[in-house]
Design a protein around this motif. Structure first.
Motif, short mmCIF file in Angstrom:
data_model
loop_
_atom_site.label_atom_id
_atom_site.label_comp_id
_atom_site.label_asym_id
_atom_site.label_seq_id
_atom_site.Cartn_x
_atom_site.Cartn_y
_atom_site.Cartn_z
N ARG A 33 6.73 -9.48 8.24
CA ARG A 33 6.41 -8.26 7.36
C ARG A 33 5.76 -7.06 8.00
N MET A 34 5.93 -6.06 7.83
CA MET A 34 5.49 -4.78 8.27
C MET A 34 5.03 -3.95 7.23
N GLY A 35 3.93 -3.47 7.42
CA GLY A 35 3.26 -2.35 6.59
C GLY A 35 2.56 -1.13 7.06
N TRP A 36 2.19 -0.17 6.16
CA TRP A 36 1.63 0.92 6.41
C TRP A 36 0.35 0.88 5.46
N PHE A 37 -0.74 1.39 6.10
CA PHE A 37 -1.97 1.47 5.48
C PHE A 37 -2.68 2.87 5.78
N ARG A 38 -3.69 3.40 5.18
CA ARG A 38 -4.23 4.68 5.54
C ARG A 38 -5.53 4.63 5.15
N GLN A 39 -6.44 5.37 5.85
CA GLN A 39 -7.68 5.45 5.62
C GLN A 39 -8.28 6.87 5.75
N GLY A 40 -8.69 7.30 4.56
CA GLY A 40 -9.14 8.79 4.39
C GLY A 40 -10.62 8.78 4.88
N PRO A 41 -11.21 10.26 4.99
CA PRO A 41 -12.47 10.42 5.30
C PRO A 41 -13.61 9.76 4.41
N GLY A 42 -14.33 8.96 4.90
CA GLY A 42 -15.38 8.33 4.17
C GLY A 42 -14.69 7.25 2.97
N LYS A 43 -13.51 6.75 3.41
CA LYS A 43 -12.84 5.90 2.51
C LYS A 43 -12.56 4.36 3.25
N GLU A 44 -12.15 3.44 2.32
CA GLU A 44 -11.89 2.22 3.21
C GLU A 44 -10.38 2.16 3.17
N ARG A 45 -9.75 1.46 4.38
CA ARG A 45 -8.51 1.42 4.33
C ARG A 45 -7.51 0.82 3.18
N GLU A 46 -6.69 1.51 2.89
CA GLU A 46 -5.97 1.13 1.74
C GLU A 46 -4.43 0.79 2.10
N PHE A 47 -3.85 0.01 1.14
CA PHE A 47 -2.47 -0.48 1.39
C PHE A 47 -1.49 1.02 1.11
N VAL A 48 -0.28 1.15 1.67
CA VAL A 48 0.33 2.18 1.31
C VAL A 48 1.68 1.67 0.80
N ALA A 49 2.16 0.76 1.66
CA ALA A 49 3.92 0.36 1.41
C ALA A 49 4.09 -0.74 2.45
N ALA A 50 5.01 -1.71 2.23
CA ALA A 50 5.16 -2.69 3.23
C ALA A 50 6.64 -3.14 2.93
N ILE A 51 7.44 -3.80 4.10
CA ILE A 51 8.69 -4.26 3.88
C ILE A 51 8.87 -5.59 4.54
N ARG A 52 9.58 -6.56 3.96
CA ARG A 52 9.94 -7.69 4.82
C ARG A 52 11.04 -7.56 5.89
N TRP A 53 10.60 -8.02 7.07
CA TRP A 53 11.82 -7.78 7.87
C TRP A 53 12.91 -8.43 7.72
N SER A 54 13.10 -9.50 7.17
CA SER A 54 14.42 -9.93 6.75
C SER A 54 14.50 -9.76 5.13
N GLY A 55 15.77 -9.32 4.87
CA GLY A 55 15.82 -9.00 3.68
C GLY A 55 15.52 -7.68 3.07
N GLY A 56 14.50 -6.90 3.80
CA GLY A 56 14.08 -5.54 3.35
C GLY A 56 13.55 -5.24 2.06
N TYR A 57 12.81 -6.50 1.49
CA TYR A 57 12.15 -6.00 0.27
C TYR A 57 10.98 -5.22 0.53
#
Length: 125
Positions: A33-57
């Motif tokens: 699986r691959m994903g994107w996370f983000r971290q804003g100023p003064g914030k914790e890293r948070e989940f944005v989106a993810a995709i299963r490599w096989s199947g593309g869910y």
């Protein structure tokens, strides 16, 4: 060892669009699986989106549903994050991540084994 390299960040006005790319250094047979996370100023890293490599869910954070789209190109070992209707609150460093197995929640940073260096996205209001 999988290396991830992000690109595509920058400065954009509110309402605009950007597309982030994340290229993996090796064949994605070793990636579940691959994903994107983000971290804003003064914030914790948070989940944005993810995709299963096989199947593309796909998975999305509620805050980006309907505005962001994650996709992959198997031939290029690359995952993309198309970001539309950007808001000032989307300003953050965006990180690409890869999970080598199915274990762990898709939403947690601890579930991912490899990380990119991050790319800055700044949305001006």
């Amino acid at each position: 060892q999988v290396q991830l390299v992000e690109s595509g960040g920058g400065l954009v006005q509110a309402g605009g669009s950007l597309r982030l790319s994340c290229a993996a250094s090796e064949r994605t047979l070793s990636i579940y699986r691959m994903g994107w996370f983000r971290q804003g100023p003064g914030k914790e890293r948070e989940f944005v989106a993810a995709i299963r490599w096989s199947g593309g869910y796909t998975y999305y954070a509620e805050s980006v549903k309907g505005r962001f789209t994650i996709s992959r190109d198997n031939a290029k070992n690359t995952v993309y994050l198309q970001m539309n209707s950007l808001k000032s609150e989307d300003t953050a460093v965006y990180y690409c991540a890869a999970a080598a197995s199915w274990s762990g929640s898709v939403y947690y940073t601890a579930s991912y084994d490899y990380w990119g260096q991050g790319t800055q996205v700044t949305v001006s209001s």
